[in-house]
Design an enzyme around this catalytic site. Structure first.
Site, mmCIF file in Angstrom:
data_model
loop_
_atom_site.group_PDB
_atom_site.id
_atom_site.type_symbol
_atom_site.label_atom_id
_atom_site.label_comp_id
_atom_site.label_asym_id
_atom_site.label_seq_id
_atom_site.Cartn_x
_atom_site.Cartn_y
_atom_site.Cartn_z
ATOM 1 N N ASP A 116 8.484 7.670 -3.409
ATOM 2 C CA ASP A 116 8.371 6.277 -2.974
ATOM 3 C C ASP A 116 6.987 5.792 -3.393
ATOM 4 O OD1 ASP A 116 7.745 3.955 -1.616
ATOM 5 O OD2 ASP A 116 8.301 4.706 0.362
ATOM 6 N N GLN A 159 3.434 1.736 -2.377
ATOM 7 C CA GLN A 159 2.003 1.469 -2.186
ATOM 8 C C GLN A 159 1.181 1.926 -3.386
ATOM 9 O OE1 GLN A 159 0.706 -0.244 0.302
ATOM 10 N NE2 GLN A 159 2.698 -0.460 1.274
ATOM 11 N N LYS A 180 4.298 -5.761 -4.294
ATOM 12 C CA LYS A 180 3.127 -5.023 -3.813
ATOM 13 C C LYS A 180 2.105 -4.833 -4.946
ATOM 14 C CE LYS A 180 5.339 -2.983 0.026
ATOM 15 N NZ LYS A 180 5.133 -3.517 1.374
ATOM 16 N N CYS A 200 6.502 -0.425 9.946
ATOM 17 C CA CYS A 200 7.789 0.145 9.529
ATOM 18 C C CYS A 200 7.677 1.643 9.283
ATOM 19 C CB CYS A 200 8.345 -0.563 8.292
ATOM 20 S SG CYS A 200 8.748 -2.271 8.606
#
Lengths: 408, 151
Positions: free
Chosen positions: A202, A205, A228, A366
């Site tokens: 993932d 970020q 992002k 989250c």
């Protein structure tokens, strides 16, 4: 090659930064939630609507051809940015979340037997937890969790122990949105591959802070979103190794993902189009590619150095605020810094900072399981982008003084 | 700063520091759990009702200053009232913060200090969580934990 890092010039590229909030100059420290957009991205989206607006992959007319070329060139830009070798390994999605759901549905589901294991970490965002829970419920698979230390580092010994004969996938966050931890994913991928276990990263970020090279990492899948990394919302991408994508059934059915349709039988298109049913977010793809070109122009190394300075400064100065405790002090961090103020709820901190023009996130980000890990329901999170300044940290600290005054 | 003083009035800060009626009540005649999924705050409200009157009310949990103070002040304001009066007070409080419920001629008293919350739409739920939970405990809302995201 990038020119010298000119912070003021960069700030001028982002129109939204130049505004006042509650009578104060905006200090935007919520970049982990979403980033502001440079003029180039806004123009790319607008130009598409003003000049090339048409559908892709079908029209014979000029506009459609221009749109198709622009859309597919965006795929190439994304491929180059993350170091992939083949543009057919880049699938456009709505978001990181949809990219992870795509892997869950098309890659993992057909391989799962009851009792098979999916391994994720304690610091995952809900988007890398819930898709696996849904899969668990429909297949009888088991979700196992890699623990983290008090500092916010992955426990690599525990991870080694959890990689077993029944592990079918590792899903791991590259950079934690709640703690800022940069995980040693290259090492973790190598450890999983020793046991022939595929790894999904993932990268939501990481993509704006680190120079991601999917070939060097050797990850099987890498998911990220444009918004992002200074691009539009509603568009993201999944990198998947070609050998996996070729084996995977479609994610959704519809137009553009087929070669031919008869009522008796439909022949699916090749990857990546097999996974892109329906008219795509064309302007989003253009904006996404433009955003990546923008940060490549500035230079990721320069961005990393600048943000590291900000993180270091914030990590040194925030603990000087009486009653402030940092949450997560991992060996390597990027982007986000989380903290709590003794006796003052993060929501109250967030409201008061907002009155001072300082935008931060207050809540569970989250990532409720990692909050529970620290016995918290919420933290305050300041997160940095390439346009943040040391003055922004000054404003944050002044704002925290106001918070303490209100609650004195 | 003056806007903030309007939100964080001294009485709110006082109830946040020293919440009243904050304890578990094993002998409660009814109770309910409330949850604000946006911030993860949770509150449990206990009631001892005799002859249709709230004889005792307490809570555990809560979260931010607005939520904690609102819960604490709610317990003070409903004690000794009939269930019907409590529901009226809920409606009046809800109307003051959202303007959604029917306007009622309800004497809100000290609860008026929360009027400033209306200027902070994302914080309205912090102030109303305890009240929704109370109504749930009184059987006026659907079974199961109440959430600020319901309707």
């Amino acid at each position: 090659m990038s020119a010298a890092f000119d912070l003021e010039a960069i700030r001028r590229d982002f129109p939204a930064l130049d505004q006042q909030v509650h009578g104060r100059d905006l200090v935007y420290l919520d970049n982990a939630a979403t980033t502001q957009k440079p003029r180039a991205v806004i123009d790319a989206v607008r130009n598409f609507y003003e000049r090339d607006c048409s559908n892709v992959h079908r029209g014979v007319h000029a506009l459609s051809q221009r749109a198709t070329v622009a859309y597919e060139s965006s795929r190439t830009t994304i491929r180059k940015h993350i170091g992939a070798h083949d543009s057919r390994e880049i699938v456009f999605t709505r978001s990181t979340t949809e990219a992870i759901n795509l892997v869950a549905a098309s890659f993992l589901r057909p391989r799962l037997q009851p009792g098979d294991e999916i391994l994720i970490s304690e610091m995952e965002h809900h988007s890398n937890i819930v898709p696996w829970q849904l899969l668990r419920e429909s297949t009888g698979a088991v979700l196992r969790i890699i623990p983290i230390s008090d500092e916010g580092n992955i426990d690599l010994d525990a991870y080694q122990g959890l990689l077993g004969p029944k592990t079918r996938l590792v899903g791991i966050v590259h950079v934690s949105n709640a703690l800022g931890t940069v995980n040693p994913i290259k090492e973790m991928i190598a450890m999983a591959h020793e046991k022939d276990i595929p790894v999904l990263v993932d990268g939501a970020q990481a993509i704006s802070h680190l120079d991601v090279d999917v070939v060097d990492l050797d990850c099987d899948f890498y998911a990220f979103s444009a918004h992002k990394v200074y691009g539009p919302s509603g568009i993201g991408a999944l990198y998947g190794k070609r050998k996996h994508l070729l084996e995977m059934p479609p994610f959704q059915g519809g137009g553009d993902m087929i070669l031919s349709v008869r009522f008796e039988e439909t022949i699916f298109n090749e990857p990546p189009h097999r996974f892109e049913a329906g008219t795509p977010n064309i302007e989003g793809a253009l904006g996404m590619a433009t955003a990546l070109e923008y940060i490549d122009g500035v230079g990721l190394e320069a961005i990393r150095k600048h943000e590291e300075r900000l993180m270091k400064e914030a990590s040194l100065r925030l603990p000087e605020v009486p009653g402030l405790r940092l949450i997560g002090q991992a060996r390597q961090r990027a982007g986000a810094i989380s903290f709590v103020l003794n006796g003052i709820h993060p929501h109250d901190v967030g409201t008061i900072l907002d009155q001072e023009g300082v935008a931060v996130r207050a809540g569970h980000h989250c990532a409720q399981p990692v909050m529970q890990r620290y016995g918290l329901s919420a933290t305050v999170r300041a997160s940095f982008g390439l346009y943040n300044r040391e003055e922004d940290i000054d404003a944050l600290i002044r704002g925290l003084e106001s918070v303490r005054e209100v609650f004195a | 700063m003056s806007d903030l003083k309007q939100l964080y009035q001294e009485i709110i800060l006082d109830h946040n520091r020293n919440p009243r009626n904050c304890y578990a009540m094993p002998e409660a005649s009814c109770s309910a759990d409330g949850h604000n999924p946006l911030c993860g705050d949770t509150v449990k409200v206990y009631l001892r009702i005799e002859d249709g009157i709230v004889r005792e009310i307490s809570f555990e949990g809560a979260g931010c200053a607005i939520c904690t103070a609102s819960t604490s002040m709610m317990t003070e304001s409903v004690k000794g009232k009939t269930v019907e009066e409590v529901i009226e007070l809920f409606e009046g409080f809800h109307h003051m913060l959202t303007g959604i419920a029917e306007e009622q001629d309800v004497e809100l008293g000290k609860l008026r200090v929360f009027e400033g919350v209306r200027e902070y739409p994302v914080r309205v739920k912090c102030a109303t969580l305890a009240w929704h939970t109370l109504r749930s405990a009184l059987g006026e809302e659907a079974d199961g934990p109440v959430s600020t995201e319901d309707s």
